[in-house]
Design a protein around this motif. Structure first.
Motif, PDB file in Angstrom:
ATOM      1  N   ILE A 324      35.989  24.458  -5.024  1.00  0.00           N
ATOM      2  CA  ILE A 324      36.178  25.409  -5.746  1.00  0.00           C
ATOM      3  C   ILE A 324      36.445  26.665  -4.785  1.00  0.00           C
ATOM      4  CG2 ILE A 324      34.919  27.047  -7.221  1.00  0.00           C
ATOM      5  CD1 ILE A 324      33.431  24.437  -8.224  1.00  0.00           C
ATOM      6  N   LEU A 328      39.433  29.253  -4.337  1.00  0.00           N
ATOM      7  CA  LEU A 328      39.084  30.598  -4.727  1.00  0.00           C
ATOM      8  C   LEU A 328      39.835  31.338  -3.300  1.00  0.00           C
ATOM      9  CD1 LEU A 328      35.827  30.829  -6.383  1.00  0.00           C
ATOM     10  CD2 LEU A 328      38.108  31.067  -7.589  1.00  0.00           C
TER      11      LEU A 328
ATOM     12  N   ARG B  78      46.395  31.369  -2.509  1.00  0.00           N
ATOM     13  CA  ARG B  78      45.235  31.026  -3.508  1.00  0.00           C
ATOM     14  C   ARG B  78      44.467  32.005  -4.022  1.00  0.00           C
ATOM     15  NH1 ARG B  78      44.917  26.156  -0.522  1.00  0.00           N
ATOM     16  NH2 ARG B  78      43.123  27.099   0.852  1.00  0.00           N
ATOM     17  N   ASN B  79      44.037  32.746  -2.735  1.00  0.00           N
ATOM     18  CA  ASN B  79      43.182  34.205  -3.059  1.00  0.00           C
ATOM     19  C   ASN B  79      43.892  35.245  -3.584  1.00  0.00           C
ATOM     20  OD1 ASN B  79      41.840  36.641  -1.292  1.00  0.00           O
ATOM     21  ND2 ASN B  79      40.415  35.262  -2.295  1.00  0.00           N
ATOM     22  N   PHE B  84      42.792  30.734 -10.787  1.00  0.00           N
ATOM     23  CA  PHE B  84      42.378  29.409 -11.526  1.00  0.00           C
ATOM     24  C   PHE B  84      41.677  29.578 -12.560  1.00  0.00           C
ATOM     25  CE2 PHE B  84      44.244  28.642  -7.155  1.00  0.00           C
ATOM     26  CZ  PHE B  84      45.160  27.676  -7.394  1.00  0.00           C
ATOM     27  N   PHE B  86      39.692  26.290 -14.821  1.00  0.00           N
ATOM     28  CA  PHE B  86      39.873  24.993 -15.004  1.00  0.00           C
ATOM     29  C   PHE B  86      39.091  24.573 -16.504  1.00  0.00           C
ATOM     30  CE2 PHE B  86      39.644  25.746 -10.505  1.00  0.00           C
ATOM     31  CZ  PHE B  86      40.660  25.163 -10.075  1.00  0.00           C
ATOM     32  N   TYR B  90      34.284  25.112 -13.371  1.00  0.00           N
ATOM     33  CA  TYR B  90      34.084  25.226 -11.668  1.00  0.00           C
ATOM     34  C   TYR B  90      33.324  26.405 -11.381  1.00  0.00           C
ATOM     35  CZ  TYR B  90      36.786  20.736 -11.511  1.00  0.00           C
ATOM     36  OH  TYR B  90      36.997  19.421 -11.404  1.00  0.00           O
ATOM     37  N   LEU B  91      32.153  26.615 -11.829  1.00  0.00           N
ATOM     38  CA  LEU B  91      31.465  27.822 -11.345  1.00  0.00           C
ATOM     39  C   LEU B  91      30.370  27.180 -10.296  1.00  0.00           C
ATOM     40  CD1 LEU B  91      30.356  29.510 -14.821  1.00  0.00           C
ATOM     41  CD2 LEU B  91      32.361  30.085 -13.100  1.00  0.00           C
ATOM     42  N   ILE B  92      30.065  27.993  -9.422  1.00  0.00           N
ATOM     43  CA  ILE B  92      29.151  27.498  -8.564  1.00  0.00           C
ATOM     44  C   ILE B  92      27.750  27.242  -9.028  1.00  0.00           C
ATOM     45  CG2 ILE B  92      28.444  27.806  -6.133  1.00  0.00           C
ATOM     46  CD1 ILE B  92      31.175  28.801  -5.476  1.00  0.00           C
ATOM     47  N   LEU B 103      33.091  36.131  -5.487  1.00  0.00           N
ATOM     48  CA  LEU B 103      33.591  35.368  -4.196  1.00  0.00           C
ATOM     49  C   LEU B 103      34.794  35.571  -3.802  1.00  0.00           C
ATOM     50  CD1 LEU B 103      31.858  33.614  -2.715  1.00  0.00           C
ATOM     51  CD2 LEU B 103      32.637  31.650  -4.292  1.00  0.00           C
ATOM     52  N   PRO B 104      35.891  35.615  -4.685  1.00  0.00           N
ATOM     53  CA  PRO B 104      37.291  35.519  -4.273  1.00  0.00           C
ATOM     54  C   PRO B 104      37.499  36.840  -3.542  1.00  0.00           C
ATOM     55  CG  PRO B 104      37.306  35.149  -6.486  1.00  0.00           C
ATOM     56  CD  PRO B 104      35.989  35.262  -6.118  1.00  0.00           C
ATOM     57  N   TYR B 106      35.352  38.003  -1.405  1.00  0.00           N
ATOM     58  CA  TYR B 106      34.997  37.915   0.080  1.00  0.00           C
ATOM     59  C   TYR B 106      35.868  37.182   0.757  1.00  0.00           C
ATOM     60  CZ  TYR B 106      30.363  39.928  -0.910  1.00  0.00           C
ATOM     61  OH  TYR B 106      29.157  40.624  -1.125  1.00  0.00           O
ATOM     62  N   TYR B 107      36.666  36.183   0.160  1.00  0.00           N
ATOM     63  CA  TYR B 107      37.506  35.531   0.944  1.00  0.00           C
ATOM     64  C   TYR B 107      39.118  36.127   0.958  1.00  0.00           C
ATOM     65  CZ  TYR B 107      34.510  31.616   0.300  1.00  0.00           C
ATOM     66  OH  TYR B 107      33.419  30.622   0.306  1.00  0.00           O
ATOM     67  N   SER B 108      39.045  37.413   0.475  1.00  0.00           N
ATOM     68  CA  SER B 108      40.150  38.255   0.759  1.00  0.00           C
ATOM     69  C   SER B 108      40.005  38.936   2.132  1.00  0.00           C
ATOM     70  CB  SER B 108      40.363  39.150  -0.446  1.00  0.00           C
ATOM     71  OG  SER B 108      40.542  40.293  -0.194  1.00  0.00           O
ATOM     72  N   ARG B 153      36.564  35.810 -12.807  1.00  0.00           N
ATOM     73  CA  ARG B 153      36.952  35.254 -11.470  1.00  0.00           C
ATOM     74  C   ARG B 153      38.086  35.133 -11.100  1.00  0.00           C
ATOM     75  NH1 ARG B 153      33.528  29.885  -9.334  1.00  0.00           N
ATOM     76  NH2 ARG B 153      35.613  28.935 -10.529  1.00  0.00           N
TER      77      ARG B 153
END
Ligand SMILES: Nc1ncnc2c1ncn2[C@@H]1O[C@H](COP(=O)(O)OP(=O)(O)O)[C@@H](O)[C@H]1O
Ligand SMILES: [Mg+2]
Lengths: 415, 221
Positions: A324, A328, B78-79, B84, B86, B90-92, B103-104, B106-108, B153
């Motif tokens: 996941i 993301l 992807r970011n 996405f 599903f 697909y949550l954490i 979360l996305p 932070y990955y950006s 998200r």
């Protein structure tokens, strides 16, 4: 900094799912920490005790065990006055008379102010570095002033007091000391100290000896007089013959080297300086410390190997989560760092619990067995803290790498 | 915007799951991918979304051949480019709605303050009507709420393309409609939407339908 912030934000620690790992880590931390603090503290206290024994002149006289003859103590509190009397002269073969019985000073070093020294018969001398704490039984030790003006005061030990006066109640009594040049001086007894272990041994031996033999041949009568008194009273010596052990203190490195030069000049090979005492203790300290630390390292390595297994297992169960995150936008590096960071955090949490637990155990055993309570040792905690981070990084390599290599599409197919 | 040329996919060199597929998707399209279970719909969607790579053939995204992109570039796509959604959300688990949606960000690589991130999350949650669930644990939500969190998200980085793999598969009629309407509205604002579904009535509401049959592109209308 911002990347650490980011790590904190993406950290995902679930204690419930890692309970085995956590308890395992806690146990190893308890053991490691207890070992570490115990060693540190016992080493520290033995070090400090020895140090104190050597330094504390308040109500104790200190003599080197088995070598009472040449003890010279330089009082650390008055090292400032050192320079007024450099070591230049050494006494040798001076004869003293006590009630017309001759005694010999084989050698003595002069030049240190505020000095306590003893005179005696140099028998049974061993080179050991252990210390005897000699307790003052009666009276007191002379003050600084007596040192400066050269008062005629003397401290004797139990045996000497009994030998001369037949009692230890000898405060205020007088002893006549006569130098070779005929100088005669009346000394007042200001203090009586406990026999040293050497002295006690000699007394024991003495009881088996021929009653007709002069006990002076076997027993040391000990007199401690202020240095300045000694300087005024005694004559200049010819040369120095071998002294066995000399203990002196100074905090001034220059004085020390000056003194050392003199000692070498007079062929004094066996001498102990404060520096050397410290070195010896430091060395012992380090050896013990290294031993413990290497033991702990082995323990941590064993537990970390297990930790790798547990972490690998936890990564298997977290494959979907990894998928996941990757979907993301997490890069492989993000995943790698996250897992390493989590491992470190996890270890720190268990370390915290482990340390608290061991402190609690300590308190408990102190309470139950009435032992001394082992306090929070910040040094050990720091060592644990740093080693935890290092181990987290090292042992996180394999699991974190595995986590970062998980295929996204596959991990998302898992139910 | 997306061009696939003779795309073929197989796992470990065994039989091909996608066979020689070629088609293109334009910006602003709303496309349904349909087909029987096991026909390769999810595989195709994952390939488009850079969750996987073709075994042979090429995939161009905005004119860039994706074959030789490194992990960092793929992750960035992807970011930022894709969002996405599903079937099973697909949550954490064990985290809050906020933690999932943020979360996305932070990955950006965009440097924005936490305050602004928080505002973005609030705005996004509001757009799917769940702003009051922000601090709730995702495990406690209903299916419909979970899917809305997932949509929020997927939208947080304002992606151009939304990839939804059977987004309504686990939802009741009401929630399915709601999710589809949301996607439809997003399409109206210019986003490209690709939905995998085997619900024909849903598919018929899309601009185009791409039908897969056993790894072959059957038709694309
Ligand atoms: N990682 C994988 N390894 C092997 N086979 C796979 C893998 N992923 C998918 N498949 C196979 O590819 C085929 C298509 O799967 P999928 O794309 O999920 O179908 P759909 O989404 O249309 O139901 C299935 O037969 C499935 O078993
Ligand atoms: Mg599917």
């Amino acid at each position: 900094m911002s990347s650490i912030k980011k790590l904190i934000h993406i950290t995902y620690i679930s204690i419930e799912s890692n309970i085995i790992f956590l308890s395992f880590a806690i146990i190893s931390f308890v053991i490691s920490y207890m070992l570490l603090t115990n060693t540190t503290i016992s080493l520290n206290s033995s070090y400090i005790n020895t140090y104190r024994q050597v330094q504390n002149f308040d109500d104790h006289l200190l003599i080197l065990n088995n070598s009472v003859t040449y003890d010279i103590f330089y009082d650390i509190d008055s090292h400032a006055v050192f320079d007024y009397s450099p070591i230049s002269e050494v006494m040798s073969n001076q004869i003293f008379y006590i009630d017309n019985v001759p005694y010999t000073i084989t050698s003595n070093i002069k030049g240190v102010s505020n000095l306590y020294f003893s005179i005696g018969n140099p028998s049974n001398i061993n080179n050991t570095y252990s210390f005897d704490k000699v307790k003052l039984l009666k009276g007191s030790i002379w003050g600084d002033n007596d040192d400066k003006i050269g008062s005629s005061v003397v401290i004797i030990d139990e045996f000497t007091s009994n030998y001369i006066y037949g009692t230890t109640e000898s405060i205020g009594m007088t002893i006549n000391l006569i130098s070779t040049s005929g100088k005669r001086e009346k000394f007042f007894v200001c203090g009586v100290v406990e026999n040293s272990s050497t002295q006690n041994q000699l007394i024991k031996d003495l009881s088996h000896l021929d009653k007709n033999k002069n006990p002076h041949d076997y027993v040391k009568l000990q007199f401690y007089i202020p240095y300045y008194t000694y300087e005024q009273f005694l004559d200049t010596p010819d040369h120095l013959i071998d002294a066995n052990q000399i203990l002196f203190y100074t905090h001034n490195k220059e004085e020390l080297s000056h003194l050392e030069e003199s000692l070498i000049h007079y062929n004094l090979v066996n001498y102990v300086t404060q520096q050397r005492i410290e070195d010896i203790f430091n060395q012992n300290f380090k050896d013990d410390y290294l031993e413990t630390i290497s033991f702990i390292v082995i323990m941590i390595i064993i537990s970390c190997t297990n930790m790798i297994n547990v972490t690998l297992f936890s990564i298997k169960s977290r494959r979907q989560e990894i998928g996941i995150r990757r979907a993301l936008g997490a890069t492989r590096t993000n995943i790698y760092l996250q897992f390493t960071f989590e491992m470190i955090i996890f270890l720190l949490i268990s370390g915290g619990i482990g340390i608290s637990l061991s402190l609690f155990i300590n308190m408990f055993q102190a309470y139950v067995f009435n032992n001394s309570f082992i306090i929070l040792d910040l040094n050990s905690i720091l060592i644990m803290f740093i080693s935890t981070i290092i181990f987290g990084i090292i042992f996180g390599i394999i699991p974190s790498y595995k986590a970062s290599k998980i295929k996204i599409a596959e991990s998302l197919r898992l139910k | 915007m997306i061009v696939i040329d003779n795309g073929t996919k197989s796992y470990d060199g065994s039989q091909n799951i996608l066979k020689d597929i070629s088609f293109s998707i334009n910006s602003g399209d709303m496309i349904a991918i349909t087909g029987k279970s096991g026909s390769g719909k999810s595989t195709l969607l994952n390939l488009i979304g850079q969750l996987d790579t073709f075994s042979s053939g090429s995939l161009f995204i905005k004119g860039i051949d994706t074959a030789h992109l490194n992990d960092k570039h793929r992750s960035k796509l992807r970011n930022e480019l894709f969002g996405f959604i599903f079937q099973s959300y697909y949550l954490i688990p064990n985290t809050s709605v906020l933690e999932n949606v943020i979360l996305p960000l932070y990955y950006s690589n965009k440097k924005i303050s936490y305050q602004i991130k928080l505002e973005l999350v609030k705005k996004q949650l509001k757009s799917v009507d769940i702003e009051d669930l922000m601090y709730k644990k995702v495990d406690l939500l209903s299916g419909g709420e979970m899917q809305r969190v997932a949509i929020a998200r997927s939208l947080i980085n304002n992606p151009e393309i939304i990839l939804a793999d059977e987004p309504t598969g686990n939802l009741d009629k009401y929630n399915s409609q709601n999710v589809f309407d949301t996607l439809n509205t997003l399409n109206k604002t210019g986003k490209t939407i690709i939905i995998v579904t085997h619900d024909d009535s849903l598919a018929s509401k899309c601009d185009k339908i791409l039908r897969l049959n056993n790894g072959n592109l059957e038709d694309y209308i």
